[in-house]
Design a protein around this motif. Structure first.
Motif, PDB file in Angstrom:
ATOM      1  N   VAL A 165     -61.317 -19.343  65.717  1.00  0.00           N
ATOM      2  CA  VAL A 165     -60.015 -19.088  65.075  1.00  0.00           C
ATOM      3  C   VAL A 165     -58.877 -19.369  66.058  1.00  0.00           C
ATOM      4  O   VAL A 165     -57.858 -19.964  65.679  1.00  0.00           O
ATOM      5  N   HIS A 166     -59.036 -18.976  67.319  1.00  0.00           N
ATOM      6  CA  HIS A 166     -57.992 -19.280  68.304  1.00  0.00           C
ATOM      7  C   HIS A 166     -57.843 -20.788  68.481  1.00  0.00           C
ATOM      8  O   HIS A 166     -56.723 -21.299  68.597  1.00  0.00           O
ATOM      9  N   GLU A 167     -58.950 -21.499  68.487  1.00  0.00           N
ATOM     10  CA  GLU A 167     -58.895 -22.954  68.647  1.00  0.00           C
ATOM     11  C   GLU A 167     -58.176 -23.608  67.464  1.00  0.00           C
ATOM     12  O   GLU A 167     -57.346 -24.490  67.651  1.00  0.00           O
ATOM     13  N   LEU A 168     -58.487 -23.156  66.260  1.00  0.00           N
ATOM     14  CA  LEU A 168     -57.910 -23.762  65.053  1.00  0.00           C
ATOM     15  C   LEU A 168     -56.553 -23.164  64.680  1.00  0.00           C
ATOM     16  O   LEU A 168     -55.835 -23.726  63.873  1.00  0.00           O
ATOM     17  N   ARG A 169     -56.234 -22.002  65.209  1.00  0.00           N
ATOM     18  CA  ARG A 169     -55.003 -21.237  64.944  1.00  0.00           C
ATOM     19  C   ARG A 169     -55.009 -20.571  63.571  1.00  0.00           C
ATOM     20  O   ARG A 169     -54.389 -19.546  63.391  1.00  0.00           O
ATOM     21  N   ALA A 170     -55.685 -21.142  62.617  1.00  0.00           N
ATOM     22  CA  ALA A 170     -55.855 -20.545  61.286  1.00  0.00           C
ATOM     23  C   ALA A 170     -57.033 -21.267  60.637  1.00  0.00           C
ATOM     24  O   ALA A 170     -57.139 -22.483  60.764  1.00  0.00           O
ATOM     25  N   ALA A 171     -57.897 -20.494  59.951  1.00  0.00           N
ATOM     26  CA  ALA A 171     -59.098 -21.127  59.394  1.00  0.00           C
ATOM     27  C   ALA A 171     -59.668 -20.293  58.258  1.00  0.00           C
ATOM     28  O   ALA A 171     -59.556 -19.071  58.250  1.00  0.00           O
ATOM     29  N   SER A 172     -60.308 -20.975  57.340  1.00  0.00           N
ATOM     30  CA  SER A 172     -61.042 -20.310  56.262  1.00  0.00           C
ATOM     31  C   SER A 172     -62.441 -19.970  56.782  1.00  0.00           C
ATOM     32  O   SER A 172     -62.879 -20.480  57.818  1.00  0.00           O
ATOM     33  N   SER A 173     -63.158 -19.141  56.030  1.00  0.00           N
ATOM     34  CA  SER A 173     -64.518 -18.791  56.445  1.00  0.00           C
ATOM     35  C   SER A 173     -65.409 -20.030  56.471  1.00  0.00           C
ATOM     36  O   SER A 173     -66.269 -20.164  57.348  1.00  0.00           O
ATOM     37  N   ALA A 174     -65.205 -20.960  55.548  1.00  0.00           N
ATOM     38  CA  ALA A 174     -66.014 -22.188  55.526  1.00  0.00           C
ATOM     39  C   ALA A 174     -65.745 -23.038  56.762  1.00  0.00           C
ATOM     40  O   ALA A 174     -66.682 -23.598  57.358  1.00  0.00           O
ATOM     41  N   GLN A 175     -64.485 -23.148  57.179  1.00  0.00           N
ATOM     42  CA  GLN A 175     -64.159 -23.915  58.382  1.00  0.00           C
ATOM     43  C   GLN A 175     -64.789 -23.267  59.616  1.00  0.00           C
ATOM     44  O   GLN A 175     -65.309 -23.959  60.490  1.00  0.00           O
ATOM     45  N   ILE A 176     -64.728 -21.946  59.659  1.00  0.00           N
ATOM     46  CA  ILE A 176     -65.298 -21.219  60.792  1.00  0.00           C
ATOM     47  C   ILE A 176     -66.805 -21.440  60.831  1.00  0.00           C
ATOM     48  O   ILE A 176     -67.374 -21.787  61.862  1.00  0.00           O
ATOM     49  N   ARG A 177     -67.452 -21.241  59.687  1.00  0.00           N
ATOM     50  CA  ARG A 177     -68.911 -21.393  59.616  1.00  0.00           C
ATOM     51  C   ARG A 177     -69.346 -22.792  60.037  1.00  0.00           C
ATOM     52  O   ARG A 177     -70.347 -22.958  60.737  1.00  0.00           O
ATOM     53  N   SER A 178     -68.583 -23.813  59.653  1.00  0.00           N
ATOM     54  CA  SER A 178     -68.958 -25.189  59.975  1.00  0.00           C
ATOM     55  C   SER A 178     -68.916 -25.470  61.477  1.00  0.00           C
ATOM     56  O   SER A 178     -69.557 -26.400  61.951  1.00  0.00           O
ATOM     57  N   ARG A 179     -68.208 -24.665  62.236  1.00  0.00           N
ATOM     58  CA  ARG A 179     -68.096 -24.875  63.685  1.00  0.00           C
ATOM     59  C   ARG A 179     -69.010 -23.963  64.504  1.00  0.00           C
ATOM     60  O   ARG A 179     -69.044 -24.054  65.718  1.00  0.00           O
ATOM     61  N   MET A 180     -69.717 -23.072  63.832  1.00  0.00           N
ATOM     62  CA  MET A 180     -70.558 -22.112  64.543  1.00  0.00           C
ATOM     63  C   MET A 180     -71.884 -22.735  64.969  1.00  0.00           C
ATOM     64  O   MET A 180     -72.457 -23.534  64.237  1.00  0.00           O
ATOM     65  N   ALA A 181     -72.326 -22.318  66.146  1.00  0.00           N
ATOM     66  CA  ALA A 181     -73.674 -22.679  66.582  1.00  0.00           C
ATOM     67  C   ALA A 181     -74.623 -21.768  65.806  1.00  0.00           C
ATOM     68  O   ALA A 181     -74.390 -20.567  65.712  1.00  0.00           O
ATOM     69  N   GLU A 182     -75.637 -22.329  65.219  1.00  0.00           N
ATOM     70  CA  GLU A 182     -76.582 -21.539  64.420  1.00  0.00           C
ATOM     71  C   GLU A 182     -75.841 -20.663  63.411  1.00  0.00           C
ATOM     72  O   GLU A 182     -75.918 -19.435  63.454  1.00  0.00           O
TER      73      GLU A 182
END
Length: 127
Positions: free
Chosen positions: A18-35
């Motif tokens: 979230v800090h990297e993107l500054r604002a994000a949806s749960s789908a955007q966050i999930r797509s960037r997560m390891a595992e």
């Protein structure tokens, strides 16, 4: 300044995204997560982070968008306090010595000058 509530590994991963993107949806966050966990697990972590005061959310169209409430500088201080206390027994000297040993080349002359200036300023301010 009060220390922030501690974060789990997963919560920290979400906060980093979230800090990297500054604002994000749960789908955007999930797509960037390891595992990445399930969608509902990500939303659960987001609810926890909102409850802890780390994130705020606002509805945009049909989804929520999450943004950090806490400036990154405050997050860094809180995290470093935790690391120094946990891994270095509260020794700032031990933490700095380890940081200086991370890179085989060591800090550049410019970095050393900035570090000296920071130490001098802290001395003048009585820290």
């Amino acid at each position: 300044m009060n220390e922030l509530p501690q974060l789990s590994r997963r919560e920290r991963e979400v906060m980093d995204i979230v800090h990297e993107l500054r604002a994000a949806s749960s789908a955007q966050i999930r797509s960037r997560m390891a595992e990445p966990p399930t969608d509902s697990a990500v939303r659960s972590v987001l609810r926890i982070l909102v409850g802890k005061g780390h994130l705020t959310r606002k509805q945009v169209d049909v989804r929520y968008v999450y943004s950090p409430c806490v400036p990154i500088s405050r997050m860094r201080r809180s995290t470093m306090r935790h690391v120094v206390r946990t891994f270095f027994g509260g020794s700032v000297e031990g933490a700095v010595a380890t940081l200086l040993e991370l890179d085989d080349a060591g800090p550049s002359e410019e970095e050393r000058a900035r570090l000296r200036a920071l130490i001098d300023r802290a001395s003048r301010e009585g820290r």
